[in-house]
Design a protein around this motif. Structure first.
Motif, short mmCIF file in Angstrom:
data_model
loop_
_atom_site.label_atom_id
_atom_site.label_comp_id
_atom_site.label_asym_id
_atom_site.label_seq_id
_atom_site.Cartn_x
_atom_site.Cartn_y
_atom_site.Cartn_z
N SER A 9 0.86 -1.22 0.03
CA SER A 9 -0.06 -0.03 -0.01
C SER A 9 0.96 1.45 0.09
CB SER A 9 -1.01 -0.03 1.00
OG SER A 9 -0.22 -0.15 2.23
N ALA A 12 2.03 1.51 -3.56
CA ALA A 12 0.76 2.14 -4.36
C ALA A 12 0.56 3.60 -4.21
CB ALA A 12 -0.17 1.31 -4.08
N THR A 13 0.63 4.15 -2.82
CA THR A 13 0.46 5.59 -2.48
C THR A 13 1.44 6.38 -3.21
OG1 THR A 13 -0.92 4.82 -0.45
CG2 THR A 13 0.13 6.95 -0.77
N SER A 15 3.40 5.68 -5.79
CA SER A 15 3.08 6.08 -6.84
C SER A 15 2.01 6.85 -7.45
CB SER A 15 2.86 4.37 -7.32
OG SER A 15 2.82 4.33 -9.20
N ASP A 16 1.12 6.85 -6.91
CA ASP A 16 -0.21 7.83 -7.12
C ASP A 16 0.38 9.14 -6.87
OD1 ASP A 16 -1.77 5.55 -7.77
OD2 ASP A 16 -2.72 5.46 -5.69
N VAL A 17 1.24 9.51 -6.11
CA VAL A 17 1.53 10.86 -5.68
C VAL A 17 2.70 11.35 -6.63
CG1 VAL A 17 2.90 12.04 -4.04
CG2 VAL A 17 1.19 10.66 -3.02
N LYS A 19 2.76 10.31 -9.86
CA LYS A 19 1.84 10.33 -10.97
C LYS A 19 1.45 11.68 -10.99
CE LYS A 19 0.84 5.61 -11.79
NZ LYS A 19 -0.09 4.64 -11.63
N THR A 20 0.78 12.58 -10.04
CA THR A 20 0.10 13.56 -10.01
C THR A 20 1.23 14.98 -9.85
OG1 THR A 20 -0.01 13.86 -7.68
CG2 THR A 20 -1.80 12.83 -8.86
N LYS A 62 0.93 11.55 4.30
CA LYS A 62 -0.27 11.26 3.47
C LYS A 62 -1.27 12.20 3.11
CE LYS A 62 -3.04 7.01 2.17
NZ LYS A 62 -3.42 5.80 2.67
N ALA A 67 -3.40 13.23 -4.37
CA ALA A 67 -3.73 11.81 -4.91
C ALA A 67 -3.81 10.86 -4.15
CB ALA A 67 -2.24 11.12 -5.86
N THR A 68 -3.54 10.86 -2.77
CA THR A 68 -3.98 9.84 -1.66
C THR A 68 -5.14 9.72 -1.27
OG1 THR A 68 -3.43 11.48 0.15
CG2 THR A 68 -1.36 10.34 -0.84
N ARG A 69 -5.73 8.70 -0.82
CA ARG A 69 -7.09 8.43 -0.47
C ARG A 69 -6.93 7.54 0.75
NH1 ARG A 69 -7.76 11.75 -3.22
NH2 ARG A 69 -8.86 11.94 -5.34
#
Length: 76
Positions: A9, A12-13, A15-17, A19-20, A62, A67-69
């Motif tokens: 996790s 994944a977090t 990576s999402d950060v 990407k933005t 976070k 981008a984080t959820r």
């Protein structure tokens, strides 16, 4: 810790950060997110930092990124 949380996790977090382009939320959004975390039953105060007992993330980090959820509070 809850067993069904993926062990990757953090990856994944991150990576999402990335990407933005490391976009940050407004300070009001950050404050609202931290307020939710502070009251959450999954919070884990470790080493004087707010850590999520569900996903294992440091919430003071976070909660700053667009981008984080949250896996518990789906409204942020």
């Amino acid at each position: 810790m809850i067993e069904d949380v993926p062990s990757n996790s953090f990856i994944a977090t991150a990576s999402d950060v990335l990407k933005t382009g490391l976009a940050f939320v407004a300070s009001e959004v950050f404050d609202a997110r931290i307020a939710l975390c502070s009251k959450c039953p999954h919070r884990d105060i470790a080493q004087a930092r707010l850590v999520c007992g569900f996903c294992g993330c440091y919430m003071s980090v976070k909660a700053r990124f667009v981008a984080t959820r949250c896996p518990v509070h789906l409204d942020w």
